[in-house]
Design a protein around this motif. Sequence first.
Motif, PDB file in Angstrom:
ATOM      1  N   CYS A  52       0.817  -1.212   0.000  1.00 39.05           N
ATOM      2  CA  CYS A  52       0.000   0.000   0.000  1.00 39.05           C
ATOM      3  C   CYS A  52       0.849   1.259   0.000  1.00 39.05           C
ATOM      4  O   CYS A  52       0.367   2.321  -0.421  1.00 39.05           O
ATOM      5  N   MET A  53       2.086   1.185   0.445  1.00 41.03           N
ATOM      6  CA  MET A  53       2.971   2.346   0.393  1.00 41.03           C
ATOM      7  C   MET A  53       3.797   2.376  -0.893  1.00 41.03           C
ATOM      8  O   MET A  53       4.221   3.453  -1.335  1.00 41.03           O
ATOM      9  N   ASP A  54       4.025   1.235  -1.513  1.00 41.85           N
ATOM     10  CA  ASP A  54       4.910   1.159  -2.685  1.00 41.85           C
ATOM     11  C   ASP A  54       4.214   1.477  -4.002  1.00 41.85           C
ATOM     12  O   ASP A  54       4.858   1.922  -4.952  1.00 41.85           O
ATOM     13  N   TYR A  55       2.921   1.193  -4.085  1.00 46.51           N
ATOM     14  CA  TYR A  55       2.229   1.282  -5.368  1.00 46.51           C
ATOM     15  C   TYR A  55       1.308   2.493  -5.416  1.00 46.51           C
ATOM     16  O   TYR A  55       0.322   2.545  -4.672  1.00 46.51           O
ATOM     17  N   PRO A  56       1.591   3.466  -6.276  1.00 43.04           N
ATOM     18  CA  PRO A  56       0.678   4.607  -6.418  1.00 43.04           C
ATOM     19  C   PRO A  56      -0.702   4.154  -6.876  1.00 43.04           C
ATOM     20  O   PRO A  56      -0.826   3.243  -7.706  1.00 43.04           O
ATOM     21  N   ALA A  57      -1.726   4.786  -6.350  1.00 48.00           N
ATOM     22  CA  ALA A  57      -3.106   4.447  -6.715  1.00 48.00           C
ATOM     23  C   ALA A  57      -3.562   5.383  -7.832  1.00 48.00           C
ATOM     24  O   ALA A  57      -4.347   6.307  -7.606  1.00 48.00           O
ATOM     25  N   ASP A  58      -3.039   5.162  -9.034  1.00 46.64           N
ATOM     26  CA  ASP A  58      -3.314   6.092 -10.123  1.00 46.64           C
ATOM     27  C   ASP A  58      -4.051   5.444 -11.299  1.00 46.64           C
ATOM     28  O   ASP A  58      -4.089   5.998 -12.394  1.00 46.64           O
ATOM     29  N   GLU A  59      -4.665   4.268 -11.076  1.00 49.64           N
ATOM     30  CA  GLU A  59      -5.407   3.624 -12.151  1.00 49.64           C
ATOM     31  C   GLU A  59      -6.770   4.296 -12.332  1.00 49.64           C
ATOM     32  O   GLU A  59      -7.429   4.650 -11.352  1.00 49.64           O
ATOM     33  N   THR A  60      -7.168   4.445 -13.556  1.00 52.01           N
ATOM     34  CA  THR A  60      -8.496   4.975 -13.860  1.00 52.01           C
ATOM     35  C   THR A  60      -9.494   3.825 -13.945  1.00 52.01           C
ATOM     36  O   THR A  60      -9.111   2.642 -14.024  1.00 52.01           O
ATOM     37  N   GLN A  61     -10.768   4.168 -13.954  1.00 53.09           N
ATOM     38  CA  GLN A  61     -11.778   3.132 -14.117  1.00 53.09           C
ATOM     39  C   GLN A  61     -11.626   2.441 -15.468  1.00 53.09           C
ATOM     40  O   GLN A  61     -11.872   1.231 -15.590  1.00 53.09           O
ATOM     41  N   ALA A  62     -11.198   3.190 -16.473  1.00 53.93           N
ATOM     42  CA  ALA A  62     -10.959   2.577 -17.788  1.00 53.93           C
ATOM     43  C   ALA A  62      -9.831   1.547 -17.706  1.00 53.93           C
ATOM     44  O   ALA A  62      -9.905   0.478 -18.344  1.00 53.93           O
ATOM     45  N   ASP A  63      -8.787   1.847 -16.921  1.00 55.50           N
ATOM     46  CA  ASP A  63      -7.690   0.883 -16.729  1.00 55.50           C
ATOM     47  C   ASP A  63      -8.217  -0.385 -16.068  1.00 55.50           C
ATOM     48  O   ASP A  63      -7.862  -1.509 -16.465  1.00 55.50           O
ATOM     49  N   ILE A  64      -9.042  -0.215 -15.050  1.00 54.89           N
ATOM     50  CA  ILE A  64      -9.585  -1.369 -14.333  1.00 54.89           C
ATOM     51  C   ILE A  64     -10.481  -2.193 -15.241  1.00 54.89           C
ATOM     52  O   ILE A  64     -10.385  -3.430 -15.279  1.00 54.89           O
ATOM     53  N   ASP A  65     -11.327  -1.530 -16.010  1.00 54.01           N
ATOM     54  CA  ASP A  65     -12.225  -2.250 -16.922  1.00 54.01           C
ATOM     55  C   ASP A  65     -11.420  -3.043 -17.946  1.00 54.01           C
ATOM     56  O   ASP A  65     -11.770  -4.192 -18.268  1.00 54.01           O
ATOM     57  N   ALA A  66     -10.345  -2.460 -18.464  1.00 53.09           N
ATOM     58  CA  ALA A  66      -9.521  -3.157 -19.456  1.00 53.09           C
ATOM     59  C   ALA A  66      -8.821  -4.366 -18.833  1.00 53.09           C
ATOM     60  O   ALA A  66      -8.724  -5.433 -19.459  1.00 53.09           O
ATOM     61  N   ALA A  67      -8.344  -4.199 -17.602  1.00 53.12           N
ATOM     62  CA  ALA A  67      -7.683  -5.320 -16.927  1.00 53.12           C
ATOM     63  C   ALA A  67      -8.667  -6.457 -16.682  1.00 53.12           C
ATOM     64  O   ALA A  67      -8.334  -7.639 -16.886  1.00 53.12           O
ATOM     65  N   TYR A  68      -9.867  -6.119 -16.252  1.00 49.27           N
ATOM     66  CA  TYR A  68     -10.870  -7.149 -15.997  1.00 49.27           C
ATOM     67  C   TYR A  68     -11.276  -7.853 -17.290  1.00 49.27           C
ATOM     68  O   TYR A  68     -11.491  -9.081 -17.300  1.00 49.27           O
ATOM     69  N   ALA A  69     -11.365  -7.109 -18.373  1.00 45.51           N
ATOM     70  CA  ALA A  69     -11.713  -7.727 -19.656  1.00 45.51           C
ATOM     71  C   ALA A  69     -10.623  -8.706 -20.088  1.00 45.51           C
ATOM     72  O   ALA A  69     -10.911  -9.786 -20.629  1.00 45.51           O
ATOM     73  N   LEU A  70      -9.363  -8.340 -19.844  1.00 48.61           N
ATOM     74  CA  LEU A  70      -8.254  -9.235 -20.185  1.00 48.61           C
ATOM     75  C   LEU A  70      -8.306 -10.502 -19.343  1.00 48.61           C
ATOM     76  O   LEU A  70      -8.110 -11.622 -19.861  1.00 48.61           O
ATOM     77  N   LEU A  71      -8.573 -10.358 -18.055  1.00 47.92           N
ATOM     78  CA  LEU A  71      -8.701 -11.530 -17.196  1.00 47.92           C
ATOM     79  C   LEU A  71      -9.846 -12.430 -17.654  1.00 47.92           C
ATOM     80  O   LEU A  71      -9.698 -13.660 -17.718  1.00 47.92           O
ATOM     81  N   ASP A  72     -10.986 -11.832 -17.957  1.00 46.77           N
ATOM     82  CA  ASP A  72     -12.132 -12.623 -18.406  1.00 46.77           C
ATOM     83  C   ASP A  72     -11.808 -13.413 -19.664  1.00 46.77           C
ATOM     84  O   ASP A  72     -12.226 -14.568 -19.822  1.00 46.77           O
ATOM     85  N   ALA A  73     -11.045 -12.790 -20.557  1.00 45.40           N
ATOM     86  CA  ALA A  73     -10.753 -13.425 -21.842  1.00 45.40           C
ATOM     87  C   ALA A  73      -9.666 -14.488 -21.732  1.00 45.40           C
ATOM     88  O   ALA A  73      -9.759 -15.546 -22.366  1.00 45.40           O
ATOM     89  N   GLN A  74      -8.622 -14.221 -20.941  1.00 49.07           N
ATOM     90  CA  GLN A  74      -7.452 -15.082 -20.959  1.00 49.07           C
ATOM     91  C   GLN A  74      -7.261 -15.902 -19.676  1.00 49.07           C
ATOM     92  O   GLN A  74      -6.422 -16.805 -19.653  1.00 49.07           O
ATOM     93  N   ALA A  75      -8.014 -15.586 -18.635  1.00 45.42           N
ATOM     94  CA  ALA A  75      -7.930 -16.355 -17.386  1.00 45.42           C
ATOM     95  C   ALA A  75      -9.329 -16.574 -16.838  1.00 45.42           C
ATOM     96  O   ALA A  75      -9.648 -16.178 -15.715  1.00 45.42           O
ATOM     97  N   PRO A  76     -10.199 -17.227 -17.613  1.00 46.01           N
ATOM     98  CA  PRO A  76     -11.612 -17.300 -17.216  1.00 46.01           C
ATOM     99  C   PRO A  76     -11.863 -18.085 -15.937  1.00 46.01           C
ATOM    100  O   PRO A  76     -12.855 -17.824 -15.248  1.00 46.01           O
ATOM    101  N   THR A  77     -10.983 -19.023 -15.591  1.00 43.89           N
ATOM    102  CA  THR A  77     -11.168 -19.784 -14.349  1.00 43.89           C
ATOM    103  C   THR A  77     -10.800 -18.933 -13.133  1.00 43.89           C
ATOM    104  O   THR A  77     -11.495 -18.934 -12.111  1.00 43.89           O
ATOM    105  N   ILE A  78      -9.713 -18.195 -13.266  1.00 45.27           N
ATOM    106  CA  ILE A  78      -9.205 -17.362 -12.184  1.00 45.27           C
ATOM    107  C   ILE A  78     -10.035 -16.092 -12.014  1.00 45.27           C
ATOM    108  O   ILE A  78     -10.276 -15.625 -10.889  1.00 45.27           O
ATOM    109  N   ALA A  79     -10.475 -15.526 -13.132  1.00 44.88           N
ATOM    110  CA  ALA A  79     -10.980 -14.152 -13.168  1.00 44.88           C
ATOM    111  C   ALA A  79     -12.041 -13.812 -12.119  1.00 44.88           C
ATOM    112  O   ALA A  79     -11.932 -12.774 -11.457  1.00 44.88           O
TER     113      ALA A  79
END
Length: 485
Positions: free
Chosen positions: A360-387
């Motif tokens: 929590c101290m090392d990683y800046p919290a600078d992701e946008t909602q668009a970044d989060i949506d894109a990451a989730y879409a990638l997980l859904d597509a390429q890691a459907p069991t984990i996602a």
Amino acid sequence: MIPGDSPAPETAGPDTSGVDPALLPYYSQTLTWDSCGAGFDCTTVIAPLDYADPAQGEIELAVARHRATGDSRIGSLLVNPGGPGASGAGFVLDSVDYAIGAPVQAAYDVIGFDPRGVGESTAVRCYDASEMDAYLFDIPADPRGSAGWTDELDAASRAFAEACESNSDGILPYITTENSARDMDLLRAVLGDEQLHYLGFSYGTFLGATYAKLFPERVGRLVLDGAIDPSVSGLEVSTTQGLGFESALRAYMADCLERDDCPFTGTVDDAMGDLATLLASVDRRPIPAADGRMLGADTLMTAIITPLYAEDNWPALTAMLAEVMQGGAEYAFFIADIYFNREDGVYLDNQTEAFRAYNCMDYPADETQADIDAAYALLDAQAPTIAPYWKGPDPCAQWVYPPTGVREKITADGAAPIVVVGTTNDPATPYEWSVSLAEQLSSGVLVSRFGEGHTGYNKGNVCVDDAVESYLLDGVVPVDGLECR
């Protein structure tokens, strides 16, 4: 002293060259070692809480030493097992042979230390055992993905953060990788070494790379095994790890389906689909364990990914999944407890608290909602069991202090050669991160281990071991791009 053990030899005088006068009281301290096992000594080093303002106070660093077993000692070799939050002192005291090959033990005093905030050093403290059980294992009342579910998780993360602040005596703002890297330079100096020789695994690679960024002229022989890319965001780290565990899970399934005791049948895709169905079933109807805990999908996911760190653990994953498919929860909780270092209801260390504090101290919290949506879409597509079990609110959004770390490429211009070891199907620190770090470092050299599991050195690959040990022992730099199959 343990009967029959020789007295602990003293360390060479501290190296105080080029030290800021304000830090001289720390860099000039003389260590007193006490025997803590045959061939092992332990001591405590005092460090400033804040290197920029030493008047802010002091912390203690717990240090363990395995004395060089040979006659031609090179110096000290600091090691870090990862985490963040894992005990380096315990790593050396409990498993030096697992961590370090015999030739390296002969040539170096192997130094394990608990980073600030961790273990026997001045530590982050948050919850007692019962509170930690509730935090880790209680199942939200609202359905996964709903607004109520998100609110429950945010409230739990906020309460945890507030407990950490209340119980950690003001150290939380200073639990950062940069401060820990500065602690390593302090350790180097008080151990009497002009340069830092270091072997870091997993998160320990980020710690080592940060040291090289801060002190390139003091870099000796650094080996970074199972690298974290220092330039990627926290969201990218989580997403890439999700993809890595999905890949490792598919490799496990391919192996499982060849074995008589495998609880799955058909193709790898069939088996992954059946596992997804099992996870969804447990998510809807958690399974009770004998100690009263309920096995939900999140804990089951922890029990799945933990054996994926090493191929030798795949049979345990098979046995655990077979039991869950029959409605049993005991083996799953046994594995999850290993992950959290919990034994008989007792947490043996503070790795969960320290892990959260550092990240929590090392990683800046600078992701946008668009970044989060894109990451989730990638997980859904390429890691459907984990996602479905990888997505959720960021607990660090509820942390009590804003992050101070930066995510940037590290070049460490002027440093001696730095060897980076990457394993091609490492689920926790995916291979692409090792490739990236080796490319970033001006003196980076990549060694690739082809295979499964987390990290590569001292895991049975002779090619990797020879490359690492030739460098640590003789300074022979591996050929950049060496492939170990």
